[in-house]
Every structure is written in structure tokens, then in C-alpha cells.
Design an enzyme around this catalytic site. Structure first.
Site, PDB file in Angstrom:
ATOM      1  N   HIS A 268       0.871  -1.182   0.000  1.00 34.65           N
ATOM      2  CA  HIS A 268       0.000   0.000   0.000  1.00 34.65           C
ATOM      3  C   HIS A 268       0.906   1.230   0.000  1.00 34.65           C
ATOM      4  O   HIS A 268       1.673   1.421  -0.939  1.00 34.65           O
ATOM      5  CB  HIS A 268      -0.921  -0.107   1.226  1.00 34.65           C
ATOM      6  CG  HIS A 268      -2.054   0.870   1.293  1.00 34.65           C
ATOM      7  ND1 HIS A 268      -2.437   1.671   0.249  1.00 34.65           N
ATOM      8  CD2 HIS A 268      -2.902   1.179   2.319  1.00 34.65           C
ATOM      9  CE1 HIS A 268      -3.454   2.422   0.626  1.00 34.65           C
ATOM     10  NE2 HIS A 268      -3.753   2.145   1.882  1.00 34.65           N
ATOM     11  N   HIS A 307      -2.719  -2.559  -9.686  1.00 32.93           N
ATOM     12  CA  HIS A 307      -3.653  -1.936  -8.755  1.00 32.93           C
ATOM     13  C   HIS A 307      -4.917  -2.781  -8.698  1.00 32.93           C
ATOM     14  O   HIS A 307      -5.335  -3.338  -9.706  1.00 32.93           O
ATOM     15  CB  HIS A 307      -4.000  -0.514  -9.219  1.00 32.93           C
ATOM     16  CG  HIS A 307      -4.554   0.333  -8.127  1.00 32.93           C
ATOM     17  ND1 HIS A 307      -5.889   0.303  -7.795  1.00 32.93           N
ATOM     18  CD2 HIS A 307      -3.959   1.184  -7.262  1.00 32.93           C
ATOM     19  CE1 HIS A 307      -6.077   1.131  -6.782  1.00 32.93           C
ATOM     20  NE2 HIS A 307      -4.928   1.669  -6.441  1.00 32.93           N
ATOM     21  N   ASP A 363       2.388   5.361  -7.115  1.00 28.68           N
ATOM     22  CA  ASP A 363       3.662   5.309  -6.412  1.00 28.68           C
ATOM     23  C   ASP A 363       4.864   5.135  -7.320  1.00 28.68           C
ATOM     24  O   ASP A 363       6.002   5.215  -6.865  1.00 28.68           O
ATOM     25  CB  ASP A 363       3.639   4.151  -5.395  1.00 28.68           C
ATOM     26  CG  ASP A 363       2.745   4.475  -4.229  1.00 28.68           C
ATOM     27  OD1 ASP A 363       2.719   5.648  -3.828  1.00 28.68           O
ATOM     28  OD2 ASP A 363       2.071   3.565  -3.717  1.00 28.68           O
TER      29      ASP A 363
HETATM   30  N1  CMC Z   1       4.477  -7.170 -10.272  1.00 30.68           N
HETATM   31  C1  CMC Z   1       4.359  -8.390 -10.816  1.00 30.68           C
HETATM   32  N2  CMC Z   1       3.222  -9.074 -10.890  1.00 30.68           N
HETATM   33  C2  CMC Z   1       2.137  -8.489 -10.358  1.00 30.68           C
HETATM   34  C3  CMC Z   1       2.173  -7.212  -9.753  1.00 30.68           C
HETATM   35  C4  CMC Z   1       3.407  -6.561  -9.736  1.00 30.68           C
HETATM   36  N3  CMC Z   1       3.501  -5.343  -9.196  1.00 30.68           N
HETATM   37  N4  CMC Z   1       0.947  -6.889  -9.308  1.00 30.68           N
HETATM   38  C5  CMC Z   1       0.161  -7.922  -9.610  1.00 30.68           C
HETATM   39  N5  CMC Z   1       0.869  -8.891 -10.237  1.00 30.68           N
HETATM   40  C6  CMC Z   1       0.371 -10.156 -10.780  1.00 30.68           C
HETATM   41  C7  CMC Z   1       0.120 -11.153  -9.676  1.00 30.68           C
HETATM   42  O1  CMC Z   1       1.261 -11.967  -9.463  1.00 30.68           O
HETATM   43  C8  CMC Z   1      -1.044 -11.929 -10.241  1.00 30.68           C
HETATM   44  O2  CMC Z   1      -0.544 -12.810 -11.219  1.00 30.68           O
HETATM   45  P1  CMC Z   1      -1.169 -14.309 -11.396  1.00 30.68           P
HETATM   46  O3  CMC Z   1      -2.577 -14.056 -11.881  1.00 30.68           O
HETATM   47  O4  CMC Z   1      -0.284 -14.975 -12.377  1.00 30.68           O
HETATM   48  O5  CMC Z   1      -1.136 -14.930 -10.034  1.00 30.68           O
HETATM   49  C9  CMC Z   1      -1.883 -10.882 -10.955  1.00 30.68           C
HETATM   50  O6  CMC Z   1      -0.927  -9.881 -11.346  1.00 30.68           O
HETATM   51  C10 CMC Z   1      -2.972 -10.251 -10.095  1.00 30.68           C
HETATM   52  O7  CMC Z   1      -2.353  -9.708  -8.911  1.00 30.68           O
HETATM   53  P2  CMC Z   1      -2.972  -9.724  -7.448  1.00 30.68           P
HETATM   54  O8  CMC Z   1      -1.867  -9.709  -6.448  1.00 30.68           O
HETATM   55  O9  CMC Z   1      -3.981 -10.849  -7.350  1.00 30.68           O
HETATM   56  O10 CMC Z   1      -3.737  -8.350  -7.461  1.00 30.68           O
HETATM   57  P3  CMC Z   1      -4.277  -7.562  -6.199  1.00 30.68           P
HETATM   58  O11 CMC Z   1      -5.400  -6.749  -6.694  1.00 30.68           O
HETATM   59  O12 CMC Z   1      -4.517  -8.496  -5.066  1.00 30.68           O
HETATM   60  O13 CMC Z   1      -3.031  -6.658  -5.780  1.00 30.68           O
HETATM   61  C11 CMC Z   1      -1.543  -4.831  -5.630  1.00 30.68           C
HETATM   62  C12 CMC Z   1      -2.929  -5.304  -6.089  1.00 30.68           C
HETATM   63  C13 CMC Z   1      -1.436  -3.312  -5.764  1.00 30.68           C
HETATM   64  C14 CMC Z   1      -1.321  -5.206  -4.140  1.00 30.68           C
HETATM   65  C15 CMC Z   1      -0.470  -5.523  -6.500  1.00 30.68           C
HETATM   66  O14 CMC Z   1      -0.637  -5.137  -7.850  1.00 30.68           O
HETATM   67  C16 CMC Z   1       0.954  -5.224  -6.042  1.00 30.68           C
HETATM   68  O15 CMC Z   1       1.478  -5.923  -5.163  1.00 30.68           O
HETATM   69  N6  CMC Z   1       1.630  -4.184  -6.623  1.00 30.68           N
HETATM   70  C17 CMC Z   1       2.944  -3.788  -6.196  1.00 30.68           C
HETATM   71  C18 CMC Z   1       2.823  -2.928  -4.962  1.00 30.68           C
HETATM   72  C19 CMC Z   1       2.304  -1.533  -5.272  1.00 30.68           C
HETATM   73  O16 CMC Z   1       2.759  -0.883  -6.188  1.00 30.68           O
HETATM   74  N7  CMC Z   1       1.368  -1.068  -4.439  1.00 30.68           N
HETATM   75  C20 CMC Z   1       0.839   0.288  -4.556  1.00 30.68           C
HETATM   76  C21 CMC Z   1      -0.601   0.290  -4.913  1.00 30.68           C
HETATM   77  S1  CMC Z   1      -1.181   1.907  -5.402  1.00 30.68           S
HETATM   78  C22 CMC Z   1      -1.085   2.919  -4.027  1.00 30.68           C
HETATM   79  C23 CMC Z   1      -1.735   2.361  -2.821  1.00 30.68           C
HETATM   80  O17 CMC Z   1      -2.882   1.894  -2.876  1.00 30.68           O
HETATM   81  O18 CMC Z   1      -1.123   2.431  -1.776  1.00 30.68           O
END
Ligand code: CMC
Length: 429
Positions: A268, A307, A363
Site C-alpha cells: 500500500h 492496482h 507510487d
Molecule cells: N508485479 C508483478 N506481478 C504483479 C504485480 C506486480 N507489481 N501486481 C500484480 N501482479 C500479478 C500477480 O502476481 C497476479 O498474477 P497471477 O494471476 O499470475 O497470479 C496478478 O498480477 C494479479 O495480482 P494480485 O496480487 O492478485 O492483485 P491484487 O489486486 O490483489 O493486488 C496490488 C494489487 C497493488 C497489491 C499488486 O498489484 C501489487 O502488489 N503491486 C505492487 C505494490 C504496489 O505498487 N502497491 C501500490 C498500490 S497503489 C497505491 C496504494 O494503494 O497504496
């Protein structure tokens, strides 16, 4: 004729139920009547991570993740970033309308005149280790404010509520800047009421021996815009923490501490710090392909990408990318921007990211600007917390005034052992 209802047939019993649909949702409690026997508790929905559950009705922020649209109280983020100020936007989020000139003057006056913190708070900060993460200090000291303002627990009194809102928006930058000064062993710089919200924050962060801190107007405005972009984002993890803690009728200081704690995590608000560390680890453009391969093998994540809601370009990231150039004209170019731009270019052409609809989020570029402005990486989530305080408070107030809301208390699916008798220590294998 089309009806706004959902008909469910329970194949266990053959019974049929008709459930109303309102605002594109069904009420989870309407499922409870679906039972196989009189003893059955009734059907529930299972939704880890609240992937498909509306937690509240809200009039504050609208996001269309498919089309990359973000509105605060109906106003597009692009217009607010161009024309508004952070404090005006905070007013909009909290009261629902843009202020008149006199409302804005009062609001700014009241926030400006609540920036000082009790001297005892400094003693708490002094007690932290020199290398304590400023986010830990912020979470602790904002919670401690609760003990200085015991009237804050009268959350149903609108005047008391408003005063705590002023105090929280006013004091978060002071706590944040003091936490930073502690970490570098500098004396605390007190608020300067002649300066703007962000100008004063820069003063408390960076003032040295000069009598009056001279704010660079480009950096002041850039920080103000970054704060506008971070001010609210509907039901994200930290806002949900604010609402969950607020739903027990705890005071807004401890609820804000909980929200800030939720924001601290790398998935986050900690992501901007993680992005910078990632860019520094990559170090040069030629190492990007190898890093992308590691991401695709699942060994690490591309921080600042992806996201839960945006499945297209985050509109905030687009605005931040523009601000970067204005800031670099003052501070000099941060070389990490070239790695970030190349990383984005390669990722957006790669099937892994395209198929999963992973785009840069807010971010991805914010940390590079913050670093150019002189903020250490540890301060990045703190900056996010200062800005998001307006959104947390708007959401908290909406919760308090929402007669449909109850204490947040989800259900579970119990998967543990059935009833069993205690085994004395001697009898255990
Ligand atoms: N890098 C690589 N793969 C990713 C990423 C990433 N940053 N984000 C998602 N994926 C992949 C994930 O591995 C999954 O793949 P598969 O379907 O093969 O298992 C797919 O994309 C869906 O991801 P998820 O984790 O199920 O998605 P989510 O909605 O639960 O997570 C998130 C959203 C923001 C936590 C995630 O995208 C992430 O960890 N991003 C990196 C951290 C980040 O930049 N966070 C800031 C968010 S914006 C500001 C805020 O809200 O604070």
C-alpha cells in the site's frame, strides 16, 4: 418484464428465493434466509480481501478503474491538480462542496493555527532510537494525541469532530517533520504561520539556521499537487482500517493511527519507498531485462505497478510524471527517472504485464520526485499519510453520520478441529 431482483434456486433444497438488487448489489444479509434446515445458520458470502464486497455507501470519491477516471466529490482529479490547493481539496472531501472564499479563509486559518504540538509529544519523539523509521514514530505519536484531547471521544458532537479534523490535518505534518529531524539529530523546526500548508511543511523539514525559511514556489506547488493526488482513494486498505476502527466509536486519533499503520505496508503506501529501493537495486538501464525476468518468474514484484481497481493507466501517475520535469528544473534531474521510464516502456510491451493489465500506479513516479526534493526514502510513506489524512477523516465522518453502519465485524468459515477434550501434559505424545 425486467425486475431489479435476483432469483436464486438452492439446489440442496429446491427452494427458490427472490432477492432485491439495488445499486448493482445484493445485500449479503438477504442470503441468510437461504437455509437447508432450521438449525442451519444460513448462507454467507466468502470474500477474502473484500474483492467483490461493497463495505459502505459513499459520496466522496469515484474511481472507474477500467477507464482510469478518478473524481473527488464529482470533480476530476486532473482539474483539482491543476486549479485547486491541497487544503481546498481537503475541504471539498470533508464537506462535500468547494468552499466559498470566506469558508476557505476560515478553514485555512483554523488549520494553520493548530499546527503546534504539545511540548510533551517531543519527549515521546526524543525517546525513539536515532534510526527509528519515521512511519513508526508517526503512527505512535498520532495515537498519543488521543491522550491530549480526551474530548475527541465525543464523536457525535459536530463541533468536537470539526476541531479534531483541524487538529489532525494541521498536526500530521508537524509530527512527520519532527520525526525526520529526530532521525538526523537536528533541532525541531517549529511551524511558521506565514507559510502555506506545504510551504510550512518544507520549512519544518529543511530549515537550518536561517531566521526565515525561504520556500521554493515550484517545490511548494509540486508537493501541494502530490498531496492533492494522494488525498483520497475510496475504500483502500488504510481507509478501510480507519472505518473499521472508527466503527467501534474509537476517537479519530487512534483510528488515524490504525489507518497510518495499514498504509505503512509495502503493498500500500509503503510501495513508493519500495519503488525507490527497487530502482536503486536495478541501478542501470541494461539491468532492467534481467529484473523483469525475475518478476515474471515470481521471485519479486515490479513495485509501483498494478492496482486492485485500476486496470488501465492510473490517472495520478500521469499527472505525477508531468510534475517530475518541473521539479527537476529546480533540483536537477534524478537519474532514477531514466530507469523508471525505461522500466515502464519495457513492462508495457511485455505480455506478462499486458495480459494482467498491470500499469504504473501513483507510487511509481512519486518517490523519484520526493527524492529529488530532498526527502529520504523512509519519509515517502509519511508524505502519503499526511496527504491521505484528509480522505481518512472525510470517510470517518461519513461513517459516523451513516445510520446504516454498525460495528465492523465480519464472519468466518471455521476450518479448525471440532470439539475435543483437553489432554494433560503427561498424556501428550
Ligand atoms: N508485479 C508483478 N506481478 C504483479 C504485480 C506486480 N507489481 N501486481 C500484480 N501482479 C500479478 C500477480 O502476481 C497476479 O498474477 P497471477 O494471476 O499470475 O497470479 C496478478 O498480477 C494479479 O495480482 P494480485 O496480487 O492478485 O492483485 P491484487 O489486486 O490483489 O493486488 C496490488 C494489487 C497493488 C497489491 C499488486 O498489484 C501489487 O502488489 N503491486 C505492487 C505494490 C504496489 O505498487 N502497491 C501500490 C498500490 S497503489 C497505491 C496504494 O494503494 O497504496
Amino acid at each position: 418484464m425486467a425486475k431489479d431482483t435476483l432469483t436464486i434456486t438452492d439446489n440442496r433444497t429446491g427452494r427458490t428465493y427472490e432477492i432485491p438488487i439495488q445499486h448493482g448489489t445484493i445485500r449479503a444479509m438477504d442470503l441468510r434466509q437461504i437455509r437447508v434446515s432450521d438449525e442451519d445458520f444460513g448462507l454467507m458470502s466468502y470474500d477474502p480481501g473484500f474483492m467483490n464486497t461493497a463495505f459502505c455507501k459513499s459520496q466522496i470519491t469515484y474511481i472507474d478503474g477500467e477507464r482510469g477516471i478518478l473524481l473527488y466529490r464529482g470533480y476530476p482529479i486532473e482539474q483539482l491538480a491543476e486549479k485547486s490547493t491541497y487544503l481546498e481539496t481537503a475541504y471539498l472531501l470533508i464537506f462535500g462542496e468547494l468552499p466559498t472564499r470566506s469558508q476557505l479563509e476560515d478553514w485555512v486559518y483554523n488549520i494553520t493555527h493548530h499546527t503546534i504540538i504539545h511540548e510533551n509529544i517531543k519527549k515521546f519523539i526524543d525517546g525513539f532510537h536515532y534510526d527509528a523509521h519515521p512511519m513508526g514514530i508517526l503512527v505512535s505519536t498520532v495515537a498519543a494525541l488521543s491522550t491530549f484531547y480526551p474530548e475527541a471521544k465525543n464523536i457525535f458532537d459536530p463541533e468536537v469532530r470539526l476541531k479534531q479534523i483541524w487538529r489532525l490535518i494541521a498536526k500530521m505534518p508537524t509530527l512527520a517533520a519532527f520525526a525526520y529531524r529526530h532521525s538526523i539529530g537536528m533541532p525541531y523546526a517549529y511551524p511558521d504561520n506565514d507559510l502555506s500548508y506545504t510551504g510550512n511543511f518544507l520549512n519544518m523539514m529543511f530549515k537550518k539556521t536561517e531566521l526565515k525559511y525561504k520556500v521554493n514556489p515550484v517545490l511548494e506547488r509540486a508537493l501541494d499537487v502530490l498531496f492533492i493526488l494522494h488525498a483520497d482513494h475510496e475504500q483502500n486498505c488504510s481507509t478501510t482500517a480507519m472505518r473499521v476502527v472508527g466503527s467501534s466509536h474509537a476517537d479519530p486519533y487512534v483510528a488515524t493511527a490504525a489507518a497510518a499503520a495499514a498504509l505503512y505496508g509495502p503493498l500500500h503506501g509503503g510501495a513508493n519507498e519500495a519503488v525507490l529501493r527497487m530502482l536503486m537495486e536495478i541501478g542501470s538501464k541494461d539491468r532492467i531485462p534481467a529484473y523483469i525476468e525475475r518478476v515474471k518468474r515470481g521471485e519479486t514484484r515490479l513495485m509501483g505497478f498494478g492496482h486492485r481497481v485500476y486496470k488501465s493507466y492510473d490517472p495520478r501517475a500521469r499527472i505525477i510524471k508531468q510534475i517530475a520535469n518541473e521539479v527537476f528544473e529546480v533540483t536537477g534531474r534524478n537519474p532514477l527517472i531514466d530507469i523508471a521510464l525505461e522500466l515502464e516502456r519495457i513492462a508495457l510491451e511485455d505480455d506478462y504485464f499486458v495480459q494482467r493489465r498491470l500499469y504504473p500506479n501513483v507510487d511509481f513516479y512519486s518517490g523519484i520526485i520526493y527524492q529529488a526534493m530532498g526527502f529520504p526514502v523512509e519519509m515517502f510513506p509519511v508524505l502519503f499519510a499526511i496527504a491521505r489524512t484528509a480522505g481518512w477523516l472525510a470517510q470517518w465522518q461519513e461513517l459516523i453520520l451513516d445510520t446504516e453502519q454498525r460495528i465492523a465485524r465480519p464472519r468466518q468459515i471455521y476450518m479448525g478441529p471440532g470439539r475435543r477434550d483437553y489432554v494433560p501434559l503427561e498424556a501428550r505424545g
